[in-house]
Motif scaffolding. Structure first.
Motif, PDB file in Angstrom:
ATOM      1  N   LEU A 266      55.626  35.343  66.617  1.00  0.00           N
ATOM      2  CA  LEU A 266      55.269  34.181  67.180  1.00  0.00           C
ATOM      3  C   LEU A 266      53.868  33.724  67.803  1.00  0.00           C
ATOM      4  O   LEU A 266      53.553  32.643  67.881  1.00  0.00           O
ATOM      5  CB  LEU A 266      56.254  33.677  68.446  1.00  0.00           C
ATOM      6  N   LEU A 267      52.878  34.906  67.616  1.00  0.00           N
ATOM      7  CA  LEU A 267      51.808  34.942  68.166  1.00  0.00           C
ATOM      8  C   LEU A 267      50.606  34.537  66.853  1.00  0.00           C
ATOM      9  O   LEU A 267      50.595  35.109  65.704  1.00  0.00           O
ATOM     10  CB  LEU A 267      51.239  36.294  68.783  1.00  0.00           C
ATOM     11  N   PRO A 268      49.734  33.622  67.251  1.00  0.00           N
ATOM     12  CA  PRO A 268      48.676  33.429  66.304  1.00  0.00           C
ATOM     13  C   PRO A 268      47.830  34.510  66.178  1.00  0.00           C
ATOM     14  O   PRO A 268      47.651  35.448  66.848  1.00  0.00           O
ATOM     15  CB  PRO A 268      47.969  32.166  67.205  1.00  0.00           C
ATOM     16  N   ALA A 269      47.288  34.463  64.936  1.00  0.00           N
ATOM     17  CA  ALA A 269      46.426  35.753  64.519  1.00  0.00           C
ATOM     18  C   ALA A 269      45.099  35.587  65.253  1.00  0.00           C
ATOM     19  O   ALA A 269      44.556  34.437  65.235  1.00  0.00           O
ATOM     20  CB  ALA A 269      46.209  35.761  62.830  1.00  0.00           C
ATOM     21  N   ARG A 270      44.651  36.612  65.573  1.00  0.00           N
ATOM     22  CA  ARG A 270      43.203  36.805  66.253  1.00  0.00           C
ATOM     23  C   ARG A 270      42.428  37.996  65.444  1.00  0.00           C
ATOM     24  O   ARG A 270      43.072  39.070  65.301  1.00  0.00           O
ATOM     25  CB  ARG A 270      43.197  36.927  67.716  1.00  0.00           C
ATOM     26  N   ARG A 271      41.169  37.769  65.147  1.00  0.00           N
ATOM     27  CA  ARG A 271      40.329  38.813  64.489  1.00  0.00           C
ATOM     28  C   ARG A 271      39.758  39.652  65.580  1.00  0.00           C
ATOM     29  O   ARG A 271      38.842  39.052  66.342  1.00  0.00           O
ATOM     30  CB  ARG A 271      39.405  38.404  63.500  1.00  0.00           C
ATOM     31  N   GLY A 272      40.233  40.980  65.596  1.00  0.00           N
ATOM     32  CA  GLY A 272      39.441  41.955  66.682  1.00  0.00           C
ATOM     33  C   GLY A 272      38.577  42.945  66.207  1.00  0.00           C
ATOM     34  O   GLY A 272      38.002  43.755  66.753  1.00  0.00           O
ATOM     35  N   GLY A 273      38.304  42.878  64.683  1.00  0.00           N
ATOM     36  CA  GLY A 273      37.364  43.787  64.130  1.00  0.00           C
ATOM     37  C   GLY A 273      38.161  45.147  63.698  1.00  0.00           C
ATOM     38  O   GLY A 273      37.606  45.759  63.073  1.00  0.00           O
ATOM     39  N   GLY A 274      39.347  45.050  63.838  1.00  0.00           N
ATOM     40  CA  GLY A 274      40.102  46.407  63.353  1.00  0.00           C
ATOM     41  C   GLY A 274      40.430  46.194  61.927  1.00  0.00           C
ATOM     42  O   GLY A 274      40.084  45.418  61.394  1.00  0.00           O
ATOM     43  N   PRO A 275      41.585  47.035  61.603  1.00  0.00           N
ATOM     44  CA  PRO A 275      41.927  47.192  60.129  1.00  0.00           C
ATOM     45  C   PRO A 275      42.703  46.040  59.642  1.00  0.00           C
ATOM     46  O   PRO A 275      43.349  45.716  58.602  1.00  0.00           O
ATOM     47  CB  PRO A 275      42.773  48.552  60.043  1.00  0.00           C
ATOM     48  N   ALA A 276      43.416  45.068  60.820  1.00  0.00           N
ATOM     49  CA  ALA A 276      44.328  44.045  60.449  1.00  0.00           C
ATOM     50  C   ALA A 276      43.893  43.168  61.539  1.00  0.00           C
ATOM     51  O   ALA A 276      43.519  43.536  62.863  1.00  0.00           O
ATOM     52  CB  ALA A 276      45.408  44.424  60.365  1.00  0.00           C
TER      53      ALA A 276
END
Length: 380
Positions: A313-323
């Motif tokens: 259910l959670l929106p995607a957020r880019r944290g700099g990791g592999p995904a």
């Protein structure tokens, strides 16, 4: 569909060897698995991984009477009715009891409709979620990190593309351990550390600076859960994201953290923060502050399956990791209560499939708990 009885199964096991973090050695792991049974014969499952005995007492004395005879489809109303009876215990075993009941009620409400919990709660955004291995863990003796290289190599062979070792022995030891681990895994594997509330703010900052060259995704629980000022001090002093929240049990607690700017990643645990209903209230706060949120999960297959559903259910957020976030935590220690449906292993891309089956997709018969069960009680 109506709730006819609630069954509490107390289960546990002794890790061999004991697993540890910077604050404590875990010599026994105990849980309450809550089975809510209906007049249709269906069961929904919830979990308490912290304070299982206290939560059980509160369910038996206070909350069972709120739920028995009610329709699971009224899970929101039932949650409000239970929270209305919290009294002064707003962040402890009472909320853990409510969490387990809410998890089970949502499981049943979804089963009644023939859909997954994610579908019940509005529909998932993904069919799989990136997994990270939670471990390795500190051991007793003169070299608490000495076995880490072997454990990391095993986790990589099992398919994990991100790992969260326990840290907090000392700032210098933390830095050396992470440098060795980064050299071992290479630049593409995500690394984060969990300090498990062990440091003062000053020591946490010193440790973070020692580990900074290892390119961490986050530092988890660097100080005590209610030390908001300490969290804020660490967050302002270091470049690495600060994560936490597994020990916080209400939207109000997370509100205070967010207003202080003390965390960059929120990690509520479904078994602590009010189940699905409580988690989604915290997720709304995360969205208001445009911060990533992901479930903390370190227990049995029950909370694991629930975490998969809420991760959908959670929106995607880019944290700099592999995904992109969210990630789902997987305990990589020898945990027989996590492998009740078979070993949990990521795919070749480092993900876990999110079950699109009624409820949480959990096929659990209470008889399978027998090797680890110490007590069962029933409320009718």
């Amino acid at each position: 569909m109506r709730v006819t009885e609630i069954r509490g199964h107390h289960v546990g096991f002794v890790p061999a060897p004991a697993i540890g973090n910077a604050r404590t050695m875990i010599r026994r792991r105990d849980f309450l698995l809550l089975e809510v049974v209906t007049d249709t014969g269906k069961s929904g499952w919830g979990e308490v991984f912290s304070s299982p005995d206290a939560a059980a007492a509160l369910i038996r004395s206070r909350y069972a009477q709120v739920v028995i005879g009610e329709a699971p489809a009224r899970y929101c109303a039932l949650w409000e009715n239970m929270v209305a009876n919290l009294g002064y215990d707003r962040r402890g075993p009472a909320m853990m009891a409510i969490s387990a009941l809410d998890m089970a009620l949502c499981d049943l409400a979804a089963q009644e409709r023939g859909v997954s919990v994610a579908a019940l709660l509005g529909g998932g955004l993904r069919s799989e979620v990136f997994a990270y291995g939670s471990g390795p863990f500190i051991t007793e003796g003169n070299d608490p990190y000495g076995h880490y290289a072997e454990a990391v190599e095993r986790a990589l062979k099992e398919g994990y593309r991100a790992l969260k070792p326990r840290a907090g022995v000392s700032p210098r030891a933390d830095g050396a351990m992470l440098a060795q681990m980064r050299k071992l895994v290479g630049p593409e594997i995500g690394l984060m550390v969990d300090i498990n509330q062990a440091y003062t703010a000053r020591a946490a900052i010193a440790s973070a600076r020692q580990m900074e060259a290892s390119d961490l995704l986050w530092i988890e629980e660097p100080v005590g859960p209610e030390d908001i000022a300490g969290y804020a001090e660490v967050a302002k002093a270091v470049s690495t994201a600060v994560a936490g929240g597994e020990a916080l049990a209400s939207a109000g607690a997370f509100r205070d953290v967010l207003v202080a700017g003390s965390m960059s990643i929120l990690q509520p645990d479904l078994t602590v923060c009010g189940g699905y209903t409580g988690f989604l209230r915290i997720a709304a706060l995360a969205a208001a502050f445009d911060l990533p949120i992901m479930p903390h999960v370190f227990g049995t297959i029950v909370n694991h399956q629930a975490a998969l559903q809420v991760s959908s259910l959670l929106p995607a957020r880019r944290g700099g990791g592999p995904a992109p976030y969210p990630y789902v935590e997987v305990d990589i220690s020898d945990n027989p209560l996590l492998s009740l449906q078979g070993a949990v292993r990521p795919t070749a891309t480092g993900t876990l499939e999110i079950p699109d089956l009624p409820g949480t997709g959990l096929d659990l018969d209470a008889s399978r708990l027998e090797p680890w069960r110490s007590e069962t009680w029933i409320c009718r």
